[in-house]
Design a protein around this motif. Structure first.
Motif, PDB file in Angstrom:
ATOM      1  N   ALA A 113       0.836  -1.209   0.000  1.00  0.00           N
ATOM      2  CA  ALA A 113       0.000   0.000   0.000  1.00  0.00           C
ATOM      3  C   ALA A 113       0.866   1.253   0.000  1.00  0.00           C
ATOM      4  N   THR A 168      -1.732  -5.580  -2.383  1.00  0.00           N
ATOM      5  CA  THR A 168      -2.350  -5.292  -1.082  1.00  0.00           C
ATOM      6  C   THR A 168      -3.505  -6.238  -0.788  1.00  0.00           C
ATOM      7  N   LEU A 404      -6.841   4.197  -4.824  1.00  0.00           N
ATOM      8  CA  LEU A 404      -6.434   3.388  -3.672  1.00  0.00           C
ATOM      9  C   LEU A 404      -7.668   2.716  -3.074  1.00  0.00           C
ATOM     10  N   THR A 408      -7.845   0.825   2.480  1.00  0.00           N
ATOM     11  CA  THR A 408      -6.462   1.245   2.756  1.00  0.00           C
ATOM     12  C   THR A 408      -6.429   2.107   4.017  1.00  0.00           C
ATOM     13  N   ARG A 411      -6.713   6.302   4.310  1.00  0.00           N
ATOM     14  CA  ARG A 411      -6.955   6.620   2.898  1.00  0.00           C
ATOM     15  C   ARG A 411      -7.219   8.112   2.686  1.00  0.00           C
TER      16      ARG A 411
END
Length: 563
Positions: A113, A168, A404, A408, A411
């Motif tokens: 990530a 990820t 993304l 995540t 984020r």
């Protein structure tokens, strides 16, 4: 305030920034970013929320295509080593260094990530740099490097981003990123070549400038969509298709097709190129509102963004130093080997028939021109300093950040970090780049030398064109000889570029005026062949070849009598 009114104000802002920015000594993208930020703070202005996938799939392809059709193949080939280093190696190095940094600073952020964030902020957007460079007169090779880097680095970053995001989720081993990158690049190049070749062939047979231009607007998506569907690099496919189109259009398109394509795509490029910076400024308020203090605050996210900006600048400077040394070594080798390039040395290679062909002569001319380019347009430390400081990030960084995954960690903060990197690099590096160029005393190409070179090229083309008049076999399409007075009229013109027709030729006339037009077109065809040969060998600088191409297109357009 309605969105239609907001759109009208946006268009007026684009034009105003283009007019005011140069007068203030500031690039238009910087003015637009600040205008967008200021506009988002006005009470009653609705939030401008544009899905990031719209930027990446609907705006980026035509924007890259518009830039690719205008980059000469010979310039791209001569600078391939430097462009590849900047757009591939530097992007990957920047992504992994930023990834390691943020993985260390934010333990909850996994390494894949973190590398994904690095891929988001790694590709510079050279729009501001090239606009500043052209306005202040940077050396053409330096502008070509920035232009070429901006066309390819988005592909490198987005492929790496996709692989890191997949890692990820655990769906791909991180060690397979390089294999995925190689596949994405090779497949994209093949698709771009096919799309470019097929669409150029189709457009050259339409015979209608409106239809030709209409199809040109679809070409970026014809390359992007299939490449994206097979997990290749859609943006790289677009760039390849654009380069193929730009190269082949000089031979296969009519003058009117090229003139209309240049005008239409320049307009589209202006709106897209500058509009994305305005939208980027408008998005700041929304990003700040998304950040919550449960992880870390807005000020902390901005601080990390500024840190990332400094690291990216340092990495670019560290990369450019050995790159510049490599280019200087190539220059030294060219000085040593250049004088040895001759037809005699080339002829001593094994051959089946022992004859020297026209292709051999062209190959030697090309090699000589390449060596001359390296020795006369080398980069010194001042050019390297400008190249190192031209690492401004742009809207692709902000749009890519939105891809993304929602799961995540941090984020919202990562989005603000990416936005901070883009804004800070545009304001600091972009804002000080003109001062750096002036302080270093960098100047562009010599205008007098360009005029002399253009005069030489035009004389060469004219000589080939006028040789048609001395050919006893030259005749009209129906086999009849041209009237002697028509031949003399064309001969006495000397320079076809300096002449203009006071009226459009009568297409239905069979008299001297029609003969004059037909013979002028015949001469122009020969001159265009000479120009294409000069372009293929690289004997003249690309900017001079382009000006000569425009002169021929304008002349042919006037003679064609088209509406």
């Amino acid at each position: 305030m309605t969105y239609s009114l907001l759109g009208v104000l946006g268009i007026l802002t684009l034009v105003g920034a283009a007019v005011v920015g140069p007068r203030l000594g500031v690039a238009a993208p910087l003015v637009l970013v600040l205008a967008g930020v200021a506009g988002s703070l006005i009470p009653g202005v609705p939030a401008v929320v544009i899905p990031p996938e719209f930027i990446l799939t609907a705006v980026l392809p035509p924007l890259l295509y518009a830039g690719a059709v205008n980059i000469p193949v010979v310039d791209f080939r001569r600078n391939a080593k430097a462009i590849t280093g900047l757009s591939v190696l530097l992007v990957m190095a920047s992504a992994f260094i930023i990834g390691l940094l943020f993985h260390w600073l934010l333990p909850a952020l996994s390494l894949p990530a973190a590398v994904a964030l690095g891929a988001v902020v790694s590709p510079p957007d050279a729009v501001a740099a090239t606009s500043i460079g052209r306005r202040l007169g940077l050396p053409p090779r330096l502008v070509t490097l920035l232009h070429g880097e901006s066309l390819v680095n988005d592909a490198s970053a987005l492929v790496l981003l996709r692989s890191a995001v997949a890692a990820t989720a655990g769906s791909v081993a991180f060690i397979n990123v390089i294999g995925d990158f190689a596949y994405a690049v090779i497949a994209a190049i093949l698709i771009g070549l096919v799309v470019g070749q097929v669409t150029v062939w189709l457009r050259s047979h339409l015979g209608d400038v409106v239809l030709n231009t209409t199809i040109s607007f679809a070409v970026p998506f014809l390359a992007f969509i299939p490449a994206n569907e097979i997990k290749a690099s859609g943006v790289l496919a677009v760039v390849v298709a654009g380069v193929v189109t730009g190269h082949k259009s000089a031979r296969l398109f009519s003058a009117q097709d090229r003139i209309n394509q240049r005008l239409n795509w320049r307009t589209a490029q202006f709106v897209l190129e500058n509009g994305v910076f305005l939208v980027m400024g408008f998005g700041l308020k929304g990003l700040v509102d998304q950040v919550k203090d449960d992880h870390f605050s807005v000020s902390q996210a901005i601080g990390l963004g500024l840190l990332a900006t400094l690291v990216l600048a340092a990495v670019r400077i560290a990369f450019v130093i050995p790159l510049l040394a490599l280019l200087r070594r190539d220059e030294s080798r060219a000085r040593e080997k250049g004088p040895a390039v001759s037809l005699a040395r080339w002829w001593h290679r094994p051959a089946t028939d022992g004859r020297v062909t026209r292709k051999d002569h062209l190959t030697v001319r090309r090699k000589r021109a390449d060596f001359a380019f390296v020795t006369t347009e080398g980069l010194d430390w001042r050019g390297g300093a400008v190249l190192a400081w031209s690492g401004m990030r742009g809207v692709v960084t902000v749009a890519a950040a939105h891809s993304l995954p929602a799961v995540t960690p941090y984020r919202a903060q990562l989005l603000l970090i990416a936005f901070t990197v883009a804004i800070a690099s545009l304001l600091v590096q972009g804002g000080t780049l003109p001062l750096l160029i002036r302080t270093l005393g960098i100047t562009g190409h010599d205008q007098a030398a360009d005029r002399e070179e253009l005069s030489t090229l035009v004389a060469e083309m004219t000589g080939v064109g006028l040789a048609v008049l001395d050919n006893p076999a030259v005749a009209q399409d129906d086999g009849r000889r041209f009237d002697p007075e028509v031949v003399e009229r064309v001969r006495s013109a000397r320079s076809l570029r300096a002449e203009s027709l006071s009226e459009s030729p009568d297409e239905n006339a069979a008299g001297p005026q029609e003969q004059y037009r037909a013979l002028r077109l015949r001469v122009l065809q020969a001159e265009r062949a000479a120009l294409l040969e000069a372009r293929s060998t690289g004997s003249y600088s690309s900017r001079v070849v382009e000006r000569a191409q425009h002169l021929l297109d304008s002349e042919e357009f006037r003679l064609s009598g088209s509406d």
